[in-house]
Scaffold this active site. Sequence first.
Site, PDB file in Angstrom:
ATOM      1  N   GLU A 175       0.786  -1.244   0.000  1.00 14.80           N
ATOM      2  CA  GLU A 175       0.000   0.000   0.000  1.00 14.80           C
ATOM      3  C   GLU A 175       0.817   1.291   0.000  1.00 14.80           C
ATOM      4  OE1 GLU A 175      -4.085  -1.555   2.133  1.00 14.80           O
ATOM      5  OE2 GLU A 175      -2.780  -0.260   3.294  1.00 14.80           O
ATOM      6  N   GLU A 363      -5.847  -8.262   1.169  1.00 15.11           N
ATOM      7  CA  GLU A 363      -6.409  -7.869   2.468  1.00 15.11           C
ATOM      8  C   GLU A 363      -7.883  -7.549   2.292  1.00 15.11           C
ATOM      9  OE1 GLU A 363      -4.639  -4.598   4.585  1.00 15.11           O
ATOM     10  OE2 GLU A 363      -2.596  -5.315   4.271  1.00 15.11           O
TER      11      GLU A 363
END
Length: 451
Positions: A175, A363
């Site tokens: 990320e 995720e």
Amino acid sequence: MDSTVLDTHINKQLFGKDFIWGVSVAALQIEGACADDGKGESVWDVFSAKKGKILNGDKPTIACDFYNQYEADIDLISQLNIPNFRFSISWTRIFPDGTGTVNQAGIAYYNRVIDYCLVKGVEPWVTIYHWDLPQALELRGGWVNREVVEWFKGFTRVCAEAFGDRVKNWMVMNEPAVFTGAGYFLGIHAPGRTGLKNFLPAIHHAVLSIVAGAKLLREILPDAQIGTTFSCSYIEPYSDKPKDIKAAVRVDALVNRLFIEPILGLGYPVEDVPVLKGLEKYYQPGDDENLKFDFDFIGIQNYTREIVKYSFFTPYISASLVKAENRGVPLTDMKWEVYPESIYQMIKKFSSYPQIKNLYITENGAAFPDNVADGQVNDHKRVAYLQTYLQQVLKAKNEGYNVNGYFVWTLTDNFEWAEGYHPRFGLIHVDFETQKRTIKSSGYWYADFLK
């Protein structure tokens, strides 16, 4: 333990036998032992020690004590029938000062973790960088300093050479939009820097590092599966007014396109976010070629959607989010909207890039206020969340989109960055005073689902 909670209308078989199932964690959030066996300080160790930066003054000093309890936690992964375990390597366990001499105790630790996974029949998936930059490198400019590309390559090389004989699946970075945006623009995450002068170079150097790391992995481990992961949120305009629609396009470019597009050879989304023209200042000859890589897979990490409206007063993007708590929608403990269709929309969006060969959800999960009662944690809301999001993943798969794996965030309740220990995302409850683990209903549900 009753794990049937709701009539699911969904089972593992519907996804096909080759679909990959797992659970994800991050080193800083679970390991603790933050000064043990030669480990150096990370930016998060320093940031969390500053007053008012982390909710309730929490620190990752002990966290879930995974450093000492990894065998018991991997036993739980095995007990829950979870075949794949995604975890990250702490940069400061390998290089206490970010570069220089390798800390052999750190190498030995991750060798023990990987070996124990394999003993228990759990496949290790390694994320090289999950936000815990060595503080020694932050003092030299961190992600703002172009030298970070070489520092990161040095770290990647050691990980590949030490663990690549057993680790087949690699994620270069986690990320980048979050650690650059929250850490180098808004200042709400470590290292707490703000403004475009920090944000723009951090973006460019993160992309260069992702690609440099991936190329190095490919060179050292030609048979490995190499990916990287991106956060994404489904962005919708507040109304059908042209100003709101254009505002949503700008936010989507910043949140969902900023990192994936240069890596695919499409360049930064400058047309939709003109302030990104400032990136040109940080370009050097050859950068266009050094910004792209042909990944084996892309990991996408989705939790929610955001509603966006035009805002004259917001600098650079003239857009603001309409908070979920003001919209009368179901919320998680992070005040994020529960909106299962968001994950379908993001699979669809990323699948629209023909350069992406393979997508995994690396995720997805939810924080809810969990309590232990009579030795049980009946987290029905989390079970419903996982089931409804998985139904949307299945819908995407059935429509022919190339999504081929799903990892729950996360195994155990943990240190949730600036939110400290308050939000509980785990399939397993942790009493942070005693380190006692209690499998939640969601953990039992996932185990049954995967059986």
